[in-house]
Scaffold this active site. Sequence first.
Site, mmCIF file in Angstrom:
data_model
loop_
_atom_site.group_PDB
_atom_site.id
_atom_site.type_symbol
_atom_site.label_atom_id
_atom_site.label_comp_id
_atom_site.label_asym_id
_atom_site.label_seq_id
_atom_site.Cartn_x
_atom_site.Cartn_y
_atom_site.Cartn_z
ATOM 1 N N ASP A 184 -13.319 -6.619 -4.900
ATOM 2 C CA ASP A 184 -12.707 -6.992 -3.615
ATOM 3 C C ASP A 184 -13.872 -7.597 -2.838
ATOM 4 O O ASP A 184 -14.685 -6.888 -2.244
ATOM 5 C CB ASP A 184 -12.138 -5.744 -2.933
ATOM 6 C CG ASP A 184 -11.571 -6.060 -1.547
ATOM 7 O OD1 ASP A 184 -11.769 -7.196 -1.074
ATOM 8 O OD2 ASP A 184 -10.961 -5.164 -0.937
ATOM 9 N N ALA A 221 -14.483 -9.695 -0.200
ATOM 10 C CA ALA A 221 -14.320 -10.340 1.111
ATOM 11 C C ALA A 221 -15.668 -10.734 1.719
ATOM 12 O O ALA A 221 -15.775 -11.742 2.407
ATOM 13 C CB ALA A 221 -13.576 -9.407 2.061
ATOM 14 N N LYS A 269 -13.233 -13.825 6.031
ATOM 15 C CA LYS A 269 -14.573 -13.326 6.369
ATOM 16 C C LYS A 269 -15.588 -14.374 5.898
ATOM 17 O O LYS A 269 -15.931 -15.293 6.622
ATOM 18 C CB LYS A 269 -14.826 -11.964 5.702
ATOM 19 C CG LYS A 269 -14.035 -10.818 6.299
ATOM 20 C CD LYS A 269 -12.641 -10.718 5.778
ATOM 21 C CE LYS A 269 -11.937 -9.464 6.257
ATOM 22 N NZ LYS A 269 -10.524 -9.485 5.904
ATOM 23 N N HIS A 305 -2.875 3.352 12.234
ATOM 24 C CA HIS A 305 -3.719 2.907 13.346
ATOM 25 C C HIS A 305 -3.243 1.606 13.991
ATOM 26 O O HIS A 305 -3.514 1.349 15.149
ATOM 27 C CB HIS A 305 -5.171 2.771 12.893
ATOM 28 C CG HIS A 305 -5.349 1.950 11.655
ATOM 29 N ND1 HIS A 305 -4.839 2.327 10.444
ATOM 30 C CD2 HIS A 305 -5.949 0.765 11.454
ATOM 31 C CE1 HIS A 305 -5.127 1.416 9.547
ATOM 32 N NE2 HIS A 305 -5.799 0.451 10.120
ATOM 33 N N ASP A 319 -8.075 -0.496 4.103
ATOM 34 C CA ASP A 319 -6.763 0.088 4.447
ATOM 35 C C ASP A 319 -5.579 -0.654 3.808
ATOM 36 O O ASP A 319 -4.685 -0.029 3.234
ATOM 37 C CB ASP A 319 -6.586 0.260 5.966
ATOM 38 C CG ASP A 319 -6.743 -1.022 6.785
ATOM 39 O OD1 ASP A 319 -6.851 -2.105 6.195
ATOM 40 O OD2 ASP A 319 -6.735 -0.926 8.035
HETATM 41 C C1 LIG Z 1 -12.666 -5.227 2.138
HETATM 42 C C2 LIG Z 1 -11.391 -5.873 2.560
HETATM 43 N N1 LIG Z 1 -10.434 -6.111 1.654
HETATM 44 C C3 LIG Z 1 -9.277 -6.698 1.987
HETATM 45 C C4 LIG Z 1 -9.017 -7.069 3.289
HETATM 46 C C5 LIG Z 1 -7.679 -7.678 3.630
HETATM 47 O O1 LIG Z 1 -7.832 -9.005 3.930
HETATM 48 P P1 LIG Z 1 -6.824 -9.794 4.923
HETATM 49 O O2 LIG Z 1 -7.033 -9.235 6.290
HETATM 50 O O3 LIG Z 1 -7.245 -11.218 4.787
HETATM 51 O O4 LIG Z 1 -5.441 -9.558 4.434
HETATM 52 C C6 LIG Z 1 -9.982 -6.830 4.266
HETATM 53 C C7 LIG Z 1 -9.719 -7.220 5.672
HETATM 54 O O5 LIG Z 1 -10.422 -6.876 6.597
HETATM 55 C C8 LIG Z 1 -11.200 -6.217 3.900
HETATM 56 O O6 LIG Z 1 -12.173 -5.943 4.798
#
Ligand SMILES: Cc1ncc(COP(=O)(O)O)c(C=O)c1O
Length: 469
Positions: A217, A219, A260, A452, A127
């Site tokens: 990305d 995470a 994460k 949300h 998001d």
């Molecule tokens: C796949 C993904 N990318 C980016 C983010 C954004 O990271 P942050 O919450 O550290 O800003 C999240 C956060 O849940 C994520 O799940």
Amino acid sequence: MSLDPITPPPYRIKVVEPIPFLSADERRQALAEAGYNPFNLRADQITIDLLSDSGTGATSAAQEAAAALGDESYAGARSWFRFRDEVRDLTGYPHILPVHQGRAGERILFGSLLKAGQICVSNTHFDTTHANVRLTGAEPRDLPCPEAADLDSRAPFKGNIDLVALDRLLSGPEGHRVGLVLMTITNNGLGAQPVSMANIEAAGRLCRRHGVPFFLDAARFAENAWLVREREPGYGHRSPRQIATRAFQLADGCVVSLKKDGLTAIGGLIALRDDALHGACEANLIATEGFSTYGGLAGHDLERLAQGLREVVDPAYLRSRAASTARLAQMINDVGVDTVQPAGIHALYLNAGRLLPHLSPREFPGHSLGCQLYLDGGIRCAELGSLYLGGMDDQNQLVTPAPFELVRLAIPRRVYTDAHFEYVATVLAGIAKAPERVRGYRILSSPPLLRHFKVRLEPLPAGPGVTSA
Ligand SMILES: Cc1ncc(COP(=O)(O)O)c(C=O)c1O
């Protein structure tokens, strides 16, 4: 994935934190005061918090010991070099920029890479990623693989990008507009499903052929690596760390929320190969996050991260975490609630649309199930359905429903035991026995972006013959 119950976590618990148990009346009042939006609840009103796996994990004794060595010098701190070297070693990228969390990295990277009118393609944008692409004036476009549309299919890599659609887009009339391809590993927006190494490699090849930057990305890079090891032929003999490193090598760079798989409460990074892009991102970083050797983080955060990045690729840790999530999925399925298959690691996604057929998407069945989990058991979780993803008109009426009505139970790292998960399954069992008592909701007010987080709602009156929940 092995369901062998003999997969205990490779740690024992040394420090604990009490959790509150509110009465049903207190929970009802708390949820009403929160505008029926679990994001507005106070943590001390929640028994089991499965809202997010981000920044909610437990740190280790070794991380806390490292934190005591944190060097808080403004520039060139020892902690920075320890963090930088760890990330370089893991990712292989020469340029590392620390940021305070993932979305700061997104803002800086996209601000330097994307132009208004361009397209950013992903298997699925998270998001904030979606929002940060839009803030540059570019268009986020998701191209998930076709298997992802079947929630019950046990295809091993439902997080993949649709390579045929990507090739068609890059080769077609809009190809010149694609400014970035961003692969989310694992695919948080689509059921925590992993992305195969073959898919990452093929997407990277397509991008190179068309001269488009290809980023991860990442995470949940370690959890993706574990699922690759378990599910993708040819990787069973490699360590999660080797697999993760290989994935990073296949891309031009990455943006990572370290909240994460960094096993910390805060942190993020951008890692890159390209010198010019690094220069642009660094200038933006210094102006908005902090100097390039701390990027909004304290020295003690950098120390915890350097240690966390080592611990997270421990096969014993990943094996036990994957098995624990799989056991929770099994318990939930056994009480008659379907989850997106196969189980991932960081979260389970409940099929609320199927459990609550008496609620139409306009009544937000995913949100309704999430609220009911709180009302019945003090469990907090997040909707991933029409409230989050649907298209609304000016009156906050749903016009385009989301493809699925899901609820995400995110699993914090090293925090809850199987006894907590049995409790969650028991509460769900109670709901599954009389699902028709779950009421729908309607929106009272809603912000234009990232709805949300701040939306406020109210329950709809109970339907005929339905007792109040
Ligand atoms: C796949 C993904 N990318 C980016 C983010 C954004 O990271 P942050 O919450 O550290 O800003 C999240 C956060 O849940 C994520 O799940």
